[in-house]
Write an enzyme that holds these catalytic residues in place. Structure first.
Site, PDB file in Angstrom:
ATOM      1  CG  HIS A  84      -5.630  -2.697   5.422  1.00  0.00           C
ATOM      2  ND1 HIS A  84      -5.105  -1.948   4.885  1.00  0.00           N
ATOM      3  CD2 HIS A  84      -5.647  -2.477   6.702  1.00  0.00           C
ATOM      4  CE1 HIS A  84      -4.551  -0.869   5.561  1.00  0.00           C
ATOM      5  NE2 HIS A  84      -4.920  -1.397   6.810  1.00  0.00           N
ATOM      6  NE  ARG A 104      -0.817  -0.624   4.948  1.00  0.00           N
ATOM      7  CZ  ARG A 104      -0.813  -0.234   6.073  1.00  0.00           C
ATOM      8  NH1 ARG A 104      -1.483   0.776   6.308  1.00  0.00           N
ATOM      9  NH2 ARG A 104      -0.183  -0.570   7.219  1.00  0.00           N
ATOM     10  CG  PHE A 117     -15.013  -1.596   3.675  1.00  0.00           C
ATOM     11  CD1 PHE A 117     -15.964  -2.402   3.860  1.00  0.00           C
ATOM     12  CD2 PHE A 117     -13.891  -1.132   4.398  1.00  0.00           C
ATOM     13  CE1 PHE A 117     -15.779  -2.965   5.234  1.00  0.00           C
ATOM     14  CE2 PHE A 117     -14.011  -1.471   5.634  1.00  0.00           C
ATOM     15  CZ  PHE A 117     -14.809  -2.518   6.113  1.00  0.00           C
ATOM     16  CG  ASP A 140      -9.222  -4.180  11.873  1.00  0.00           C
ATOM     17  OD1 ASP A 140      -9.372  -3.817  13.252  1.00  0.00           O
ATOM     18  OD2 ASP A 140      -9.062  -3.387  10.927  1.00  0.00           O
ATOM     19  CD  GLU A 174     -16.852   2.584   2.284  1.00  0.00           C
ATOM     20  OE1 GLU A 174     -18.325   2.580   2.376  1.00  0.00           O
ATOM     21  OE2 GLU A 174     -16.185   2.501   3.179  1.00  0.00           O
ATOM     22  NE  ARG A 180      -2.826  -3.546   9.456  1.00  0.00           N
ATOM     23  CZ  ARG A 180      -2.489  -4.198  10.860  1.00  0.00           C
ATOM     24  NH1 ARG A 180      -2.845  -5.436  10.859  1.00  0.00           N
ATOM     25  NH2 ARG A 180      -2.267  -3.418  11.757  1.00  0.00           N
TER      26      ARG A 180
HETATM   27  C1  LIG Z   1     -18.002   0.335   5.353  1.00  0.00           C
HETATM   28  C2  LIG Z   1     -16.752   0.746   6.012  1.00  0.00           C
HETATM   29  N1  LIG Z   1     -15.867   1.693   5.569  1.00  0.00           N
HETATM   30  C3  LIG Z   1     -14.757   1.810   6.313  1.00  0.00           C
HETATM   31  C4  LIG Z   1     -14.327   1.334   7.493  1.00  0.00           C
HETATM   32  C5  LIG Z   1     -13.245   1.571   8.206  1.00  0.00           C
HETATM   33  N2  LIG Z   1     -13.483   2.279   9.203  1.00  0.00           N
HETATM   34  C6  LIG Z   1     -13.570   1.852  10.454  1.00  0.00           C
HETATM   35  S1  LIG Z   1     -13.628   2.902  11.709  1.00  0.00           S
HETATM   36  C7  LIG Z   1     -13.775   4.412  10.675  1.00  0.00           C
HETATM   37  C8  LIG Z   1     -13.873   5.616  11.026  1.00  0.00           C
HETATM   38  C9  LIG Z   1     -15.449   5.594  12.044  1.00  0.00           C
HETATM   39  O1  LIG Z   1     -15.792   6.905  12.390  1.00  0.00           O
HETATM   40  P1  LIG Z   1     -17.026   7.028  13.291  1.00  0.00           P
HETATM   41  O2  LIG Z   1     -18.060   6.312  12.762  1.00  0.00           O
HETATM   42  O3  LIG Z   1     -17.129   8.562  13.846  1.00  0.00           O
HETATM   43  O4  LIG Z   1     -16.539   6.168  14.863  1.00  0.00           O
HETATM   44  P2  LIG Z   1     -15.982   6.620  16.072  1.00  0.00           P
HETATM   45  O5  LIG Z   1     -15.409   7.869  16.041  1.00  0.00           O
HETATM   46  O6  LIG Z   1     -17.006   6.327  16.994  1.00  0.00           O
HETATM   47  O7  LIG Z   1     -14.982   5.665  16.293  1.00  0.00           O
HETATM   48  C10 LIG Z   1     -13.566   3.563   9.257  1.00  0.00           C
HETATM   49  C11 LIG Z   1     -13.475   4.577   8.230  1.00  0.00           C
HETATM   50  C12 LIG Z   1     -15.561   0.269   8.191  1.00  0.00           C
HETATM   51  N3  LIG Z   1     -15.242  -0.254   8.946  1.00  0.00           N
HETATM   52  N4  LIG Z   1     -16.500   0.013   7.261  1.00  0.00           N
END
Ligand SMILES: Cc1ncc(C[n+]2csc(CCOP(=O)(O)OP(=O)(O)O)c2C)c(N)n1
Ligand SMILES: [Mg+2]
Lengths: 282, 316
Positions: B109, B10, B83, B117, B58, B167
């Site tokens: 990843h 990556r 995703f 994860d 996405e 990753r």
């Molecule tokens: C469909 C999807 N896209 C991307 C991710 C990767 N991802 C995990 S946490 C996150 C950010 C989440 O932010 P938020 O919803 O504000 O959660 P918090 O601040 O409460 O941790 C992302 C993009 C995922 N888990 N699922």
């Protein structure tokens, strides 16, 4: 709630935070930030709001909980352990090969987990499905789900929101943990979601705004939600990402990084001091 | 021996985008709140005006990228493999591939080496999903140098491309002095006529170590690196089937839909031989440190060597 009940909840929430720190430390990975911001909501739901039986996790008439922002499971697991769904020591094997506690919630392997989540945006739809099934079966169980404020950027969240109000799912309560941060930065800088209250109102929800760390406000919002008929409720909870561990608070960098030994010890001690102080008040 | 560079593909991808963007003003990059993880952040730092974070959305990201391509840009859209190819599958199929738009989709990843994860993030289906789409080019580079070359080739190619990123930091094994990348062409990394091992992506180096180890035992395995899953190099596979008989495929992916199936299709049509499939045996992943998982799934040197040994013994 009297002051001693609130104190008890605060102690439990601090313990849940310790559990999240313990788990991510031993996992050498995971998501402390959002686990800490949502810990008070999880604690209130499992200790005061939801009709559940840790001895019978599959009880048909139980209230359901879906952690739509699945990455924040470390503090949920800690609350489940405190409630007696499984042993606290399980937290030390979080994310290890063969562990019961997976990196994201796994309903097939973990007692108390009602839905497998981790792909953002999907949990809320499943929560709608559970609520609809409850209606169909004329059961009075309720369904609770917690979303991240970054998560609501997913289109599926709004498809679910339309579905929930169209189907009058007044047995559904949707929390948004508004800690203001996602991975790439502040939510309003990455892909702004405001005005979130007006959006949910327009989508047919009863909207309640609270401080997500204030147990009295969490209680009154949930009490109110139970009286709302014919539509779902969205509780927009303003929170602090990393809440309770001073060096993690409001730091975008603590979204998905585990504490090292030193940080683990400092965080645990800080939370322990909070617990001691609260216990002193008893 | 060339210097070994230990780097996640990556990261090599992010660096390559940056280098290519210098002379190619049409390159625009999209991410969905994972820039720091997919390493499009490297591009973002240099070319903020050509970088767009779509937030956690996405499907929309791919749709917007399609529109950008229709307007003449070369959009690169990145997320986790899960995703990018999962959530946005149908946008890729109908808005990108059907109109043949020039969008590059990067899935980071990928595979089980995503690690801790766990299953929801360990995509073992992406190559299969993407390969099933008509006209889609599917790339799975194996080290730093191959990723840099593949990214360049993807940008130069006019049409939809899926590129798989890892990753985990891994050692390079290619020599930049002699390495050359040709879209759709496999690379023979080790000569031999006892059996052919066909590997792709992150596990190619493990397979290379395994075939080298077996030399000492008098086993001469041919090793072919397939960086382009689609269009697959029919010639190199057919030739191997004719010359060595048995084939072993190695991939960090479900054995359904990916390299194994692609190879089986070729040999079934051209020269039927028995194919042994090393990979994820149609199960989901689970949490754990990346190397422990790769070992559990039989994707490390000792496991690959054992399978080769067994197959050769069976043939004798
Ligand atoms: C469909 C999807 N896209 C991307 C991710 C990767 N991802 C995990 S946490 C996150 C950010 C989440 O932010 P938020 O919803 O504000 O959660 P918090 O601040 O409460 O941790 C992302 C993009 C995922 N888990 N699922
Ligand atoms: Mg957030």
């Amino acid at each position: 709630m009297d002051s001693s009940e609130i104190r008890q909840l605060k102690i439990l929430a601090a313990k849940a935070r310790q559990g999240a720190i313990l788990g991510t430390y031993h996992a050498k990975s995971g998501h402390p930030g959002g686990s800490l911001s949502a810990a008070d909501i999880f604690t209130y739901l499992y200790y005061k709001e939801m009709k559940v039986d840790p001895k019978n996790p599959q009880w048909e008439d139980r209230d359901r909980f879906v952690l739509s922002k699945g990455h924040c499971c470390p503090s949920l697991y800690a609350v489940l352990a405190l409630k007696g769904y499984f042993d606290w020591n399980e937290l030390t094997t979080l994310r290890h090969v063969g562990a019961m506690l997976q990196g994201h919630p796994d309903m097939k392997g973990t007692p108390g987990v009602d839905m497998s989540t981790g792909s953002l945006g999907q949990g809320v739809s499943a929560a709608c499905g559970m609520a609809l099934a409850g209606k169909l079966d004329k059961k009075d169980y309720r369904v609770y789900t917690v979303l991240g404020d970054g998560e609501v950027e997913e289109g599926q969240v709004w498809e679910a929101a339309m579905f929930a109000s169209h189907n009058k799912l007044d047995n559904l309560v949707l929390f948004v943990d508004q800690n203001g941060l996602q991975i790439d930065g502040a939510v309003e800088d990455v892909a702004g979601i405001e005005p979130l209250d007006k959006k949910f109102e327009a989508f047919g929800f009863e909207v309640i705004k609270i401080d997500g760390h204030d147990f009295e406000q969490i209680k009154s919002a949930l009490d109110k939600a139970r009286t709302v008929k014919g539509k779902p409720t969205a509780i927009l909870a303003k929170t602090v990402k990393g809440k309770g561990v001073s060096f993690m608070e409001n730091q975008v960098g603590w979204h998905g990084v585990a504490p090292n030994k030193e940080q683990y010890e400092a965080a645990t001690a800080e939370l322990e001091a909070q617990i001691k102080e609260l216990e002193g008040e008893c | 021996m060339a210097e070994i560079i230990k780097k996640a593909t990556r990261e090599s991808f992010g660096e390559a985008l940056c280098e290519l963007a210098k002379d190619n003003k049409d390159i625009v990059v999209f991410d969905a709140d994972l820039a720091a993880a997919t390493k499009t952040s490297i591009f973002q730092k240099e070319y903020a005006d050509r970088f767009f974070d779509c937030g956690i959305a996405e499907g929309n990201m791919i749709g917007v990228a399609a529109g950008m391509a229709a307007a003449g840009k070369i959009p690169v859209a990145a997320s986790f493999a899960m995703f990018a190819t999962g959530r946005a599958f149908e946008q890729i199929r109908n808005s990108v591939a059907y109109p043949g738009l020039n969008v590059k989709i990067a899935g980071s990843h990928a595979g089980i080496s995503t690690g801790e994860d766990g299953a929801t993030h360990q995509c073992v289906e992406d190559m299969g999903i993407m390969r099933a789409i008509p006209g889609m080019v599917v790339l799975n580079p194996a080290d730093h140098w191959e990723m840099k070359a593949a990214t360049k080739a993807a940008i130069e190619y006019n049409g939809p491309v899926y590129i798989r990123l890892g990753r985990l930091a891994i050692d390079s094994f290619n020599d930049p002095e002699t390495y050359s990348f040709e879209l759709g062409k496999g690379i023979t990394l080790h000569e031999g006529n006892d059996v052919t091992v066909i590997a792709t992506g992150l596990v190619v180096n493990e397979a290379l170590k395994a075939v080298k180890e077996l030399e000492a035992e008098g086993i001469n395995a041919r090793l072919i690196n397939i960086h382009t899953i689609k269009p697959i190099d029919r010639e190199i596979i057919t030739k191997a089937a004719k010359e060595t008989g048995r084939i072993i495929t190695v991939e960090e992916h479900n054995v359904v839909g990916g390299l194994a199936d692609a190879v089986c299709q070729v040999v079934a049509e051209e020269c039927p031989v028995k194919v042994t499939k090393i990979g994820v045996q149609d199960t989901f992943g689970f949490s754990g440190p990346a190397w422990e998982l790769l070992d559990k799934f039989g994707l490390t040197r000792p496991h690959i060597a054992k399978v080769i040994r067994d197959v050769v013994a069976e043939e004798k």
